[in-house]
Design a protein around this motif. Structure first.
Motif, mmCIF file in Angstrom:
data_model
loop_
_atom_site.group_PDB
_atom_site.id
_atom_site.type_symbol
_atom_site.label_atom_id
_atom_site.label_comp_id
_atom_site.label_asym_id
_atom_site.label_seq_id
_atom_site.Cartn_x
_atom_site.Cartn_y
_atom_site.Cartn_z
ATOM 1 N N UNK A 137 0.828 -1.208 0.000
ATOM 2 C CA UNK A 137 0.000 0.000 0.000
ATOM 3 C C UNK A 137 0.862 1.258 0.000
ATOM 4 N N UNK A 138 2.026 1.172 0.610
ATOM 5 C CA UNK A 138 2.910 2.335 0.654
ATOM 6 C C UNK A 138 3.316 2.756 -0.755
ATOM 7 N N UNK A 143 -5.336 8.493 1.021
ATOM 8 C CA UNK A 143 -6.471 8.171 0.146
ATOM 9 C C UNK A 143 -7.774 8.796 0.644
ATOM 10 N N UNK A 144 -8.684 8.984 -0.293
ATOM 11 C CA UNK A 144 -9.997 9.516 0.053
ATOM 12 C C UNK A 144 -10.837 8.421 0.703
ATOM 13 N N UNK A 145 -11.917 8.773 1.417
ATOM 14 C CA UNK A 145 -12.816 7.760 1.979
ATOM 15 C C UNK A 145 -13.372 6.815 0.916
ATOM 16 N N UNK A 146 -13.651 7.346 -0.292
ATOM 17 C CA UNK A 146 -14.147 6.497 -1.373
ATOM 18 C C UNK A 146 -13.100 5.456 -1.766
ATOM 19 N N UNK A 147 -11.842 5.877 -1.862
ATOM 20 C CA UNK A 147 -10.770 4.941 -2.210
ATOM 21 C C UNK A 147 -10.618 3.874 -1.137
ATOM 22 N N UNK A 163 -6.141 7.222 8.721
ATOM 23 C CA UNK A 163 -6.508 7.515 7.338
ATOM 24 C C UNK A 163 -5.794 6.699 6.281
ATOM 25 N N UNK A 164 -4.903 5.768 6.671
ATOM 26 C CA UNK A 164 -4.154 4.981 5.685
ATOM 27 C C UNK A 164 -4.438 3.490 5.888
#
Length: 286
Positions: A213-214, A221-225, A260-261
């Motif tokens: 992911x890094x 990323x956005x909440x949608x992502x 958030x990640x």
């Protein structure tokens, strides 16, 4: 280990007129892809076993789920792990929803049991039984934002699960439900312990990693992502392991969002690799 545990079909909310068809549907699960894959890997004979179908009345629970008399990841004997959803537990067992997660330290006299962890999941609906079968009902805003179990219910359930473990003489996972009458224990199965099967893999803690992911999601990323990533992992990655016969504890997620990640559950994929006969230590290298 219990052969074929969790692989055969269970049908809920069956009316009297539909009972015969439901029995046939249960029998056909002898040839489901996941069952055939498990049989070829774990059982020497290719002949399908006989199947007796159990018919029993259905409860109408406020909450239901599964509990482990020892932590399913760390194997700690003093910790009971509980996964809970509102309504029937069918979507939890099918891997369709994420449950509230509780860990209870059962202690030893004179120390009382205590709740170590309560992790609430996002929830918008519950599956309930009606005269027309199972129905998915939307939850009120109040129910969406409160834990499935009260602390006293989690502590009482943990005590009952340890009672079942003592009766069996070995660790167990227990399916349970709570209605107006109290707590019902629906089913108990032995949990494989170290060395008992290829599917038994334990470590001292869950390892969450930003590897991969890094590189693929270097920016916040956005909440949608994040939502897409979680759906992709559950439906496009874990689904294939389930179809191959791997056992994944209900409510155990492959992804966790921290500040958030997204982080990946390395321990889970080590367990899946071990169940398929591979070397779990190669997971971190890959």
């Amino acid at each position: 280990a219990v052969p074929f545990g969790g692989l055969y079909r269970t049908t809920l909310g069956v009316s009297r007129d539909s009972l015969a068809a439901a029995i046939l549907d249960c029998w056909t699960s002898l040839w489901a892809p996941a069952v055939l894959a498990y049989r070829s890997r774990m059982v020497k004979t290719r002949r399908a076993p006989a199947m007796a179908v159990i018919i029993q009345p259905l409860l109408f629970p406020r909450a239901a789920g599964v509990a482990y008399s020892r932590h399913p990841i760390t194997s700690q004997a003093n910790q009971v792990a509980i996964n809970a959803v509102l309504g029937l537990a069918e979507p939890l067992m099918a891997g369709q929803v994420t449950s509230d997660h509780y860990v209870v330290d059962v202690g030893s006299p004179p120390s009382p049991p205590r709740l170590l962890q309560r992790q609430m999941a996002a929830k918008t609906s519950a599956t309930v039984a009606t005269g027309a079968g199972l129905v998915v009902q939307p939850l009120s805003e109040t129910d969406q934002n409160k834990p499935v179990l009260e602390d006293r219910e989690a502590l009482a359930l943990a005590g009952l699960v340890k009672d079942v473990e003592r009766a069996f003489g070995k660790p167990v996972d227990v399916e349970w439900a709570i209605d107006g009458s109290g707590i019902w224990l629906l089913q108990a199965r032995p949990i494989p312990t170290r060395g008992e099967s290829a599917g038994s893999f334990f470590c001292e803690m869950i390892v969450w990693s930003r590897a991969n992911f890094r590189e693929t999601l270097p920016d916040l990323p956005s909440p949608l992502t994040l939502s897409f990533v979680q759906e992709f992992m559950e439906n496009n990655i874990l689904r294939h392991y389930r179809e191959a016969g791997c056992l994944i504890p209900p409510g155990l997620s492959s992804i966790r969002v921290i500040r958030g990640r997204p982080y990946i559950n390395v321990t889970l994929f080590q367990s899946l690799t071990a169940q398929l006969g591979g070397d779990p230590q190669r997971v971190t290298e890959q």
